[in-house]
Design a protein around this motif. Sequence first.
Motif, PDB file in Angstrom:
ATOM      1  N   MET A 152       0.805  -1.219   0.000  1.00 31.45           N
ATOM      2  CA  MET A 152       0.000   0.000   0.000  1.00 31.45           C
ATOM      3  C   MET A 152       0.832   1.260   0.000  1.00 31.45           C
ATOM      4  SD  MET A 152      -3.297  -1.070   2.133  1.00 31.45           S
ATOM      5  CE  MET A 152      -2.309  -1.442   3.512  1.00 31.45           C
ATOM      6  N   GLU A 153       2.017   1.183   0.604  1.00 29.02           N
ATOM      7  CA  GLU A 153       2.885   2.357   0.603  1.00 29.02           C
ATOM      8  C   GLU A 153       3.160   2.810  -0.839  1.00 29.02           C
ATOM      9  OE1 GLU A 153       3.864   3.692   3.455  1.00 29.02           O
ATOM     10  OE2 GLU A 153       5.762   4.745   3.156  1.00 29.02           O
ATOM     11  N   GLY A 154       3.437   1.860  -1.708  1.00 29.15           N
ATOM     12  CA  GLY A 154       3.690   2.190  -3.109  1.00 29.15           C
ATOM     13  C   GLY A 154       2.471   2.821  -3.757  1.00 29.15           C
ATOM     14  N   CYS A 155       1.297   2.268  -3.464  1.00 30.06           N
ATOM     15  CA  CYS A 155       0.066   2.828  -4.023  1.00 30.06           C
ATOM     16  C   CYS A 155      -0.162   4.245  -3.527  1.00 30.06           C
ATOM     17  CB  CYS A 155      -1.129   1.963  -3.646  1.00 30.06           C
ATOM     18  SG  CYS A 155      -1.084   0.350  -4.403  1.00 30.06           S
ATOM     19  N   ILE A 156       0.161   4.479  -2.258  1.00 31.64           N
ATOM     20  CA  ILE A 156      -0.015   5.818  -1.688  1.00 31.64           C
ATOM     21  C   ILE A 156       0.837   6.824  -2.462  1.00 31.64           C
ATOM     22  CG2 ILE A 156       0.457   7.231   0.348  1.00 31.64           C
ATOM     23  CD1 ILE A 156      -0.245   4.703   2.016  1.00 31.64           C
ATOM     24  N   TYR A 157       2.092   6.450  -2.703  1.00 27.92           N
ATOM     25  CA  TYR A 157       2.976   7.354  -3.447  1.00 27.92           C
ATOM     26  C   TYR A 157       2.490   7.545  -4.880  1.00 27.92           C
ATOM     27  CZ  TYR A 157       6.512   8.048   0.069  1.00 27.92           C
ATOM     28  OH  TYR A 157       7.170   8.445   1.199  1.00 27.92           O
ATOM     29  N   ALA A 158       2.088   6.436  -5.503  1.00 30.49           N
ATOM     30  CA  ALA A 158       1.623   6.534  -6.882  1.00 30.49           C
ATOM     31  C   ALA A 158       0.406   7.457  -6.959  1.00 30.49           C
ATOM     32  CB  ALA A 158       1.268   5.147  -7.408  1.00 30.49           C
ATOM     33  N   GLY A 159      -0.539   7.275  -6.025  1.00 33.69           N
ATOM     34  CA  GLY A 159      -1.735   8.104  -6.004  1.00 33.69           C
ATOM     35  C   GLY A 159      -1.400   9.560  -5.753  1.00 33.69           C
ATOM     36  N   ALA A 160      -0.463   9.791  -4.846  1.00 37.69           N
ATOM     37  CA  ALA A 160      -0.076  11.159  -4.523  1.00 37.69           C
ATOM     38  C   ALA A 160       0.537  11.848  -5.729  1.00 37.69           C
ATOM     39  CB  ALA A 160       0.913  11.153  -3.364  1.00 37.69           C
ATOM     40  N   LEU A 161       1.385  11.116  -6.441  1.00 38.14           N
ATOM     41  CA  LEU A 161       2.033  11.715  -7.607  1.00 38.14           C
ATOM     42  C   LEU A 161       1.004  11.990  -8.706  1.00 38.14           C
ATOM     43  CD1 LEU A 161       4.535  12.684  -8.994  1.00 38.14           C
ATOM     44  CD2 LEU A 161       5.033  10.353  -9.710  1.00 38.14           C
ATOM     45  N   ALA A 162       0.119  11.015  -8.941  1.00 40.76           N
ATOM     46  CA  ALA A 162      -0.900  11.207  -9.968  1.00 40.76           C
ATOM     47  C   ALA A 162      -1.757  12.426  -9.639  1.00 40.76           C
ATOM     48  CB  ALA A 162      -1.773   9.960 -10.074  1.00 40.76           C
ATOM     49  N   ALA A 163      -2.184  12.520  -8.388  1.00 43.87           N
ATOM     50  CA  ALA A 163      -3.021  13.658  -7.987  1.00 43.87           C
ATOM     51  C   ALA A 163      -2.238  14.959  -8.088  1.00 43.87           C
ATOM     52  CB  ALA A 163      -3.526  13.444  -6.567  1.00 43.87           C
ATOM     53  N   GLY A 164      -0.981  14.911  -7.688  1.00 42.89           N
ATOM     54  CA  GLY A 164      -0.158  16.108  -7.729  1.00 42.89           C
ATOM     55  C   GLY A 164       0.026  16.624  -9.142  1.00 42.89           C
ATOM     56  N   LEU A 165       0.155  15.707 -10.104  1.00 38.65           N
ATOM     57  CA  LEU A 165       0.346  16.121 -11.495  1.00 38.65           C
ATOM     58  C   LEU A 165      -0.963  16.591 -12.107  1.00 38.65           C
ATOM     59  CD1 LEU A 165       2.818  13.391 -12.745  1.00 38.65           C
ATOM     60  CD2 LEU A 165       3.307  15.746 -12.102  1.00 38.65           C
ATOM     61  N   LEU A 166      -2.042  15.829 -11.872  1.00 37.24           N
ATOM     62  CA  LEU A 166      -3.336  16.234 -12.410  1.00 37.24           C
ATOM     63  C   LEU A 166      -3.775  17.558 -11.790  1.00 37.24           C
ATOM     64  CD1 LEU A 166      -5.190  12.807 -12.409  1.00 37.24           C
ATOM     65  CD2 LEU A 166      -4.588  14.151 -14.418  1.00 37.24           C
ATOM     66  N   GLY A 167      -3.356  17.798 -10.567  1.00 36.50           N
ATOM     67  CA  GLY A 167      -3.741  19.022  -9.866  1.00 36.50           C
ATOM     68  C   GLY A 167      -3.151  20.275 -10.474  1.00 36.50           C
ATOM     69  N   THR A 168      -2.101  20.125 -11.286  1.00 35.91           N
ATOM     70  CA  THR A 168      -1.473  21.319 -11.854  1.00 35.91           C
ATOM     71  C   THR A 168      -2.152  21.781 -13.145  1.00 35.91           C
ATOM     72  OG1 THR A 168       0.096  19.879 -12.954  1.00 35.91           O
ATOM     73  CG2 THR A 168       0.814  20.865 -10.889  1.00 35.91           C
ATOM     74  N   ILE A 169      -3.130  21.005 -13.638  1.00 40.55           N
ATOM     75  CA  ILE A 169      -3.827  21.410 -14.864  1.00 40.55           C
ATOM     76  C   ILE A 169      -4.600  22.697 -14.580  1.00 40.55           C
ATOM     77  CG2 ILE A 169      -5.581  20.769 -16.569  1.00 40.55           C
ATOM     78  CD1 ILE A 169      -4.991  17.831 -15.805  1.00 40.55           C
ATOM     79  N   PRO A 170      -4.353  23.766 -15.350  1.00 39.30           N
ATOM     80  CA  PRO A 170      -5.034  25.019 -15.045  1.00 39.30           C
ATOM     81  C   PRO A 170      -6.430  25.096 -15.681  1.00 39.30           C
ATOM     82  CG  PRO A 170      -3.409  25.358 -16.756  1.00 39.30           C
ATOM     83  CD  PRO A 170      -3.372  23.887 -16.417  1.00 39.30           C
ATOM     84  N   GLY A 171      -7.274  25.954 -15.124  1.00 44.47           N
ATOM     85  CA  GLY A 171      -8.524  26.333 -15.767  1.00 44.47           C
ATOM     86  C   GLY A 171      -9.676  25.370 -15.626  1.00 44.47           C
ATOM     87  N   LEU A 172      -9.678  24.530 -14.589  1.00 46.59           N
ATOM     88  CA  LEU A 172     -10.813  23.637 -14.389  1.00 46.59           C
ATOM     89  C   LEU A 172     -11.587  24.111 -13.161  1.00 46.59           C
ATOM     90  CD1 LEU A 172      -9.237  20.093 -14.898  1.00 46.59           C
ATOM     91  CD2 LEU A 172     -10.832  21.236 -16.426  1.00 46.59           C
ATOM     92  N   PRO A 173     -12.913  23.978 -13.195  1.00 49.10           N
ATOM     93  CA  PRO A 173     -13.674  24.317 -11.984  1.00 49.10           C
ATOM     94  C   PRO A 173     -13.454  23.236 -10.921  1.00 49.10           C
ATOM     95  CG  PRO A 173     -15.132  23.455 -13.679  1.00 49.10           C
ATOM     96  CD  PRO A 173     -13.780  23.575 -14.306  1.00 49.10           C
ATOM     97  N   PRO A 174     -13.479  23.625  -9.642  1.00 48.17           N
ATOM     98  CA  PRO A 174     -13.205  22.666  -8.559  1.00 48.17           C
ATOM     99  C   PRO A 174     -14.093  21.427  -8.619  1.00 48.17           C
ATOM    100  CG  PRO A 174     -13.354  24.881  -7.686  1.00 48.17           C
ATOM    101  CD  PRO A 174     -13.693  24.982  -9.135  1.00 48.17           C
ATOM    102  N   ILE A 175     -15.346  21.616  -9.032  1.00 53.98           N
ATOM    103  CA  ILE A 175     -16.282  20.493  -9.025  1.00 53.98           C
ATOM    104  C   ILE A 175     -15.832  19.366  -9.952  1.00 53.98           C
ATOM    105  CG2 ILE A 175     -17.820  21.429 -10.817  1.00 53.98           C
ATOM    106  CD1 ILE A 175     -19.277  20.039  -7.672  1.00 53.98           C
TER     107      ILE A 175
END
Lengths: 302, 351
Positions: free
Chosen positions: B82-105
């Motif tokens: 699970m530790e690996g999954c946690i890191y993978a999920g964190a990185l995926a979210a961190g990268l997707l989170g940088t996409i500009p111009g999307l509404p929070p919803i």
Amino acid sequence: MLDMLFSEHTITTGISLATPILLCALGGAVCSKAGNFNIAMEGFMLVGALFGVVGAYFMGNVAMGVICAIIASVIMTLLYGLFLIKFKGNEIILGFGFNMLAVALTGWLLAPLFGNAGSFYNPNTPSLTKLAIPIIKDIPLLRCLSGHNIIVYLSWIIVIVLFIMMYKTPLGFRLRALGENSKTLDVTGMNTVRYRYLAEIICGVLCGLAGAFLSIGNLSMFTENMTSGRGYIAVAAVGFSNAYIPVTAVASLIFGFTSSMAIQLQGIGFPSQLVDMTPYIITILVIIISSFKKNKDKGSRQ
Amino acid sequence: MNKSWVQSLLRLLVAFAIGLIISSLFILAVGENPIVAYKALLEGAFANKLGVFTTLRWTVPYIIVGVAATVSFKAGLFNMGMEGCIYAGALAAGLLGTIPGLPPIIHVPLCIMGATLVGMIWMIVPAFLKAKYGTNEVIITWMQSYAMTLLCSFLVTEYFQRPEDITSAAQQVRTPFIEPSAALNPIIDPYKLNTSLYIAIALIVILYVFSKYTIMGYEHRMMGTSYDFSIYGGVKTRKMQFWALLISGGIAAIAGAAETLGVNGQYIHGFSTSMGPNGIMVALMGRLNPLGLAISSLFMGAIQSGARAMVRATEVSVYTMNIMISIIVICITADGLYEMLHIKKRQREGD
């Protein structure tokens, strides 16, 4: 680049990297044959490593270090055995708990023993001397086998001894029967509990040696969590070889050599994370391949 | 039914008592009073607003990872990766989170879904091998976990790190900050506890409803209790094993995403201080029961938040708490211990 990867230096380093994995994997193989899939070797080895330094430092004698390491590791395995055999715990959860306990315990002990947290290094602590084998040390390539400390040579002898014990003696037969079907052994009126503890003790001695090799084999030092996953790679070696001792030994050596090659690769600017990843990737690949293979064997037998 | 519940609780209390007694010995060994130390810990975790919020802040990821562990454990599988999954999920979210111009919803669900997907994909290999060939999942998930942690560190250093972050004083491997639209906002402002709390609560409720009121949940539970019986009963065990591991990985990845989106605002390598292993502990201490899970997560959260106060107030080291937790975990599955104490009825030999 290739001749650097396969140089004598790589082989020598590979042997010393393989030794703790080999010893733990042998312990794990014995347990596995006796019906206990043991994943706590990492923890036993870590405790062994700490007490190796403790023995060597406080008694000023490296042999005492090795003995302390073995005793400490055996005590841990007996405790593990108590919970596994008497209290019927789940072996995976127990292994998980003992690995964590070992990290916490060794971390805790560092402060009262040496007065500083995190690591211990004292240049005056004795460490194992390197022994040269008379004739072999002058033959090119083969000389890689020479110039290691006693635990390395001992580990090779142990491979042979354990193989003979497990496959050529009544004792080994009983231990293996325990893993195959412990009830038949019960029926013959044998004291199975004693044999199960024996397997744990063997594992403890081997993990203790592995720990001593890590902490007082080269420099005499101990750092927090210094086993850094070697015990888990040993578990992989056991799984890979199906606990058949000769294959376990070869698998451990392969893991040692690949890590050694990886270190060389790092020297020429390969990213360190990818290099560190190699033993894990190899293990994963080995498990994938061996499960394909196992399935094929099963198919042909039916 | 009721009796097994009482039994479960009694077992937990015994394990807890043993852990408490042994860790007290370690506290006594450094010349401190265990009661003073535990009092300092509890005060640090609950006595003031900051403490309470820090406790809850840690409780959230533990609940999420605990649910992930429970999903695999209940099916009789050990997802140690699970530790690996946690890191993978964190990185995926961190990268997707940088996409500009999307509404929070849209942006927040996108990040969380992305993370879940990555976590699930990462579990495909062990899940497939387990379902198809019966390969032991313990080693492979474990090794994958190490590999993934290193892979994340490698990817960020090589591709996603901004040059100005490398030279910064912190020297941490990290991605750029996420857009505000992707952030899980704090519930009360200065504190780090954020809306991922609702995700954790939702997951607990889903787990409860799933295992109690759905047929699939019953089959899932049955498979973990008695594999042969479940085959006899017609459960598609292979399919169940496959999905149990996949979903376990996906949920673990959500914990990583929640840390990135809610607490750190960027992927920082090494953010997960053994969250994976701790999640396993939480699941075991909670006896794989949703309510137990919430309580044991709170317990672990309190230790995480209060241990610092304890270390500050006394000579006791943090390791003492880890010793206590590992003792609890060791004791928790030891049936024989409870038979000896007459909490559990002795099983016939050979059952």
